[in-house]
Design a protein around this motif. Structure first.
Motif, PDB file in Angstrom:
ATOM      1  N   GLN A  20       0.777  -1.172   0.029  1.00  0.00           N
ATOM      2  CA  GLN A  20      -0.081  -0.240   0.062  1.00  0.00           C
ATOM      3  C   GLN A  20       0.767   1.023   0.020  1.00  0.00           C
ATOM      4  O   GLN A  20       0.686   2.224   0.902  1.00  0.00           O
ATOM      5  CB  GLN A  20      -1.036   0.008   1.200  1.00  0.00           C
ATOM      6  N   LEU A  22       2.323   4.831  -1.233  1.00  0.00           N
ATOM      7  CA  LEU A  22       1.762   5.903  -1.959  1.00  0.00           C
ATOM      8  C   LEU A  22       2.661   6.800  -2.832  1.00  0.00           C
ATOM      9  O   LEU A  22       2.243   7.815  -3.407  1.00  0.00           O
ATOM     10  CB  LEU A  22       1.399   6.930  -0.754  1.00  0.00           C
ATOM     11  N   LEU A  42      -1.047   0.630  -6.381  1.00  0.00           N
ATOM     12  CA  LEU A  42      -2.199   1.844  -6.135  1.00  0.00           C
ATOM     13  C   LEU A  42      -2.627   2.418  -7.580  1.00  0.00           C
ATOM     14  O   LEU A  42      -1.823   2.831  -8.406  1.00  0.00           O
ATOM     15  CB  LEU A  42      -1.666   3.066  -5.529  1.00  0.00           C
ATOM     16  N   GLU A  73       4.973  11.229  -2.289  1.00  0.00           N
ATOM     17  CA  GLU A  73       3.616  10.495  -1.968  1.00  0.00           C
ATOM     18  C   GLU A  73       2.608  11.019  -2.414  1.00  0.00           C
ATOM     19  O   GLU A  73       2.621  12.404  -2.504  1.00  0.00           O
ATOM     20  CB  GLU A  73       3.516  10.575  -0.313  1.00  0.00           C
ATOM     21  N   TYR A  76      -3.992  11.076  -2.366  1.00  0.00           N
ATOM     22  CA  TYR A  76      -4.987  10.717  -3.152  1.00  0.00           C
ATOM     23  C   TYR A  76      -6.368  11.405  -3.191  1.00  0.00           C
ATOM     24  O   TYR A  76      -6.993  11.276  -4.256  1.00  0.00           O
ATOM     25  CB  TYR A  76      -5.080   9.031  -2.701  1.00  0.00           C
TER      26      TYR A  76
END
Length: 102
Positions: A20, A22, A42, A73, A76
């Motif tokens: 996971q 980023l 992602l 990062e 999102y």
């Protein structure tokens, strides 16, 4: 362009829940699945080809953003807002194009 469930457009999801991260690596758009990957795991779901190819000033907005933030990062929530804004812009442009001028 249709207004199909705007809330789920650009939803961030992971292909591999064990990975996971980023970190933005290399953008990869999979047209058949309407998925925009920012790294191997992602991706943003339900990104239409029209949104992926949407250009401002000669640059594809999403590709330009991701490439200019490579190695960082991703925020999102912010990126999903960009996707939704482009989607809504396309809908508005379609409506404007239907206006008959005298």
């Amino acid at each position: 362009m249709q207004e199909n469930n705007i809330e789920s457009i650009g939803e961030p999801l992971y292909l591999d829940n064990a990975n996971q991260t980023l970190i933005i690596e290399k953008p990869n758009y999979k047209e058949s699945e309407q998925r925009l990957f920012v790294n191997k795991s992602l991706y943003f779901d339900k990104v239409s080809k029209e949104v992926w190819e949407y250009k401002i000033g000669g640059y594809a907005v999403l590709d330009k953003y991701l490439k200019s933030h490579k190695g960082e990062e991703i925020d999102y929530e912010y990126f999903q807002k960009i996707i939704k804004s482009l989607h809504k812009s396309l809908n508005i442009e379609a409506l404007i194009s239907k206006i008959k001028l005298c």
